[in-house]
Scaffold this active site. Structure first.
Site, PDB file in Angstrom:
ATOM      1  N   GLY A  14       0.835  -1.193   0.000  1.00  0.00           N
ATOM      2  CA  GLY A  14       0.000   0.000   0.000  1.00  0.00           C
ATOM      3  C   GLY A  14       0.865   1.237   0.000  1.00  0.00           C
ATOM      4  O   GLY A  14       2.088   1.161   0.115  1.00  0.00           O
ATOM      5  N   ARG A  17       1.838   5.718   4.617  1.00  0.00           N
ATOM      6  CA  ARG A  17       0.877   6.051   5.677  1.00  0.00           C
ATOM      7  C   ARG A  17      -0.521   5.482   5.439  1.00  0.00           C
ATOM      8  O   ARG A  17      -1.517   6.074   5.815  1.00  0.00           O
ATOM      9  CB  ARG A  17       0.792   7.571   5.853  1.00  0.00           C
ATOM     10  CG  ARG A  17       2.099   8.175   6.289  1.00  0.00           C
ATOM     11  CD  ARG A  17       1.942   9.645   6.561  1.00  0.00           C
ATOM     12  NE  ARG A  17       3.226  10.175   6.964  1.00  0.00           N
ATOM     13  CZ  ARG A  17       3.413  11.418   7.279  1.00  0.00           C
ATOM     14  NH1 ARG A  17       2.421  12.269   7.233  1.00  0.00           N
ATOM     15  NH2 ARG A  17       4.591  11.830   7.646  1.00  0.00           N
ATOM     16  N   SER A  18      -0.572   4.307   4.808  1.00  0.00           N
ATOM     17  CA  SER A  18      -1.875   3.693   4.537  1.00  0.00           C
ATOM     18  C   SER A  18      -2.289   2.683   5.604  1.00  0.00           C
ATOM     19  O   SER A  18      -3.358   2.099   5.508  1.00  0.00           O
ATOM     20  CB  SER A  18      -1.856   3.017   3.160  1.00  0.00           C
ATOM     21  OG  SER A  18      -0.911   1.964   3.147  1.00  0.00           O
ATOM     22  N   LYS A  20      -0.311  -0.061   6.539  1.00  0.00           N
ATOM     23  CA  LYS A  20       0.256  -1.391   6.271  1.00  0.00           C
ATOM     24  C   LYS A  20       0.893  -2.003   7.513  1.00  0.00           C
ATOM     25  O   LYS A  20       0.637  -3.152   7.845  1.00  0.00           O
ATOM     26  CB  LYS A  20       1.324  -1.318   5.172  1.00  0.00           C
ATOM     27  CG  LYS A  20       0.862  -0.850   3.821  1.00  0.00           C
ATOM     28  CD  LYS A  20       2.022  -0.749   2.851  1.00  0.00           C
ATOM     29  CE  LYS A  20       3.105   0.209   3.260  1.00  0.00           C
ATOM     30  NZ  LYS A  20       2.771   1.620   3.291  1.00  0.00           N
ATOM     31  N   THR A  40      11.290  -2.201   4.694  1.00  0.00           N
ATOM     32  CA  THR A  40      11.846  -1.839   3.384  1.00  0.00           C
ATOM     33  C   THR A  40      11.998  -0.336   3.202  1.00  0.00           C
ATOM     34  O   THR A  40      12.452   0.104   2.155  1.00  0.00           O
ATOM     35  CB  THR A  40      10.956  -2.387   2.253  1.00  0.00           C
ATOM     36  OG1 THR A  40       9.634  -1.884   2.407  1.00  0.00           O
ATOM     37  CG2 THR A  40      10.935  -3.908   2.277  1.00  0.00           C
ATOM     38  N   HIS A  55       7.543   3.065  14.909  1.00  0.00           N
ATOM     39  CA  HIS A  55       7.258   1.681  14.529  1.00  0.00           C
ATOM     40  C   HIS A  55       8.027   0.730  15.438  1.00  0.00           C
ATOM     41  O   HIS A  55       7.471  -0.256  15.934  1.00  0.00           O
ATOM     42  CB  HIS A  55       7.657   1.431  13.078  1.00  0.00           C
ATOM     43  CG  HIS A  55       6.658   1.913  12.083  1.00  0.00           C
ATOM     44  ND1 HIS A  55       6.229   1.146  11.045  1.00  0.00           N
ATOM     45  CD2 HIS A  55       6.013   3.090  11.972  1.00  0.00           C
ATOM     46  CE1 HIS A  55       5.356   1.828  10.330  1.00  0.00           C
ATOM     47  NE2 HIS A  55       5.219   3.011  10.868  1.00  0.00           N
ATOM     48  N   ARG A  59       6.433  -2.096  18.235  1.00  0.00           N
ATOM     49  CA  ARG A  59       6.610  -3.475  17.802  1.00  0.00           C
ATOM     50  C   ARG A  59       6.867  -4.375  19.011  1.00  0.00           C
ATOM     51  O   ARG A  59       7.734  -4.089  19.824  1.00  0.00           O
ATOM     52  CB  ARG A  59       7.813  -3.523  16.859  1.00  0.00           C
ATOM     53  CG  ARG A  59       7.863  -4.693  15.943  1.00  0.00           C
ATOM     54  CD  ARG A  59       9.065  -4.606  15.030  1.00  0.00           C
ATOM     55  NE  ARG A  59       9.036  -3.417  14.199  1.00  0.00           N
ATOM     56  CZ  ARG A  59      10.116  -2.812  13.712  1.00  0.00           C
ATOM     57  NH1 ARG A  59      11.322  -3.259  13.990  1.00  0.00           N
ATOM     58  NH2 ARG A  59       9.996  -1.752  12.952  1.00  0.00           N
TER      59      ARG A  59
END
Length: 84
Positions: A14, A17-18, A20, A40, A55, A59
């Site tokens: 995607g 900022r969608s 994913k 990635t 992120h 996590r």
């Protein structure tokens, strides 16, 4: 990629900022299995560095994180992530 129903691997793609990462994290946690987090994104500025830090912070500790600029190590080719 996370294992979905029936042991299948799921690749979530995607735009920026969608959602994913959050979706993949939720699916991985729900699966209860081993999770490899393949990052990635390329860090080219402070905003991206901040997003990556967020992120990492959210996590779960059980996630194995790997940095890759493509999916070639997984045998996937022909996808340009625009970071190399």
């Amino acid at each position: 990629m996370v294992k979905g129903e029936g042991g299948k691997l799921v690749l979530i793609l995607g735009g920026a900022r969608s959602g994913k990462s959050r979706l993949a994290e939720e699916m991985a946690l729900a699966s209860g299995g081993k999770t490899v987090y393949l990052a990635t994104a390329a860090i080219h500025d402070e905003e991206m560095a901040h997003r990556v830090a967020l992120h990492k912070k959210r996590r779960p500790s059980g996630f194995l994180a790997e940095k890759a600029e493509s999916l070639h190590p997984l045998g996937v080719s022909g996808i340009d992530f625009g970071c190399g």
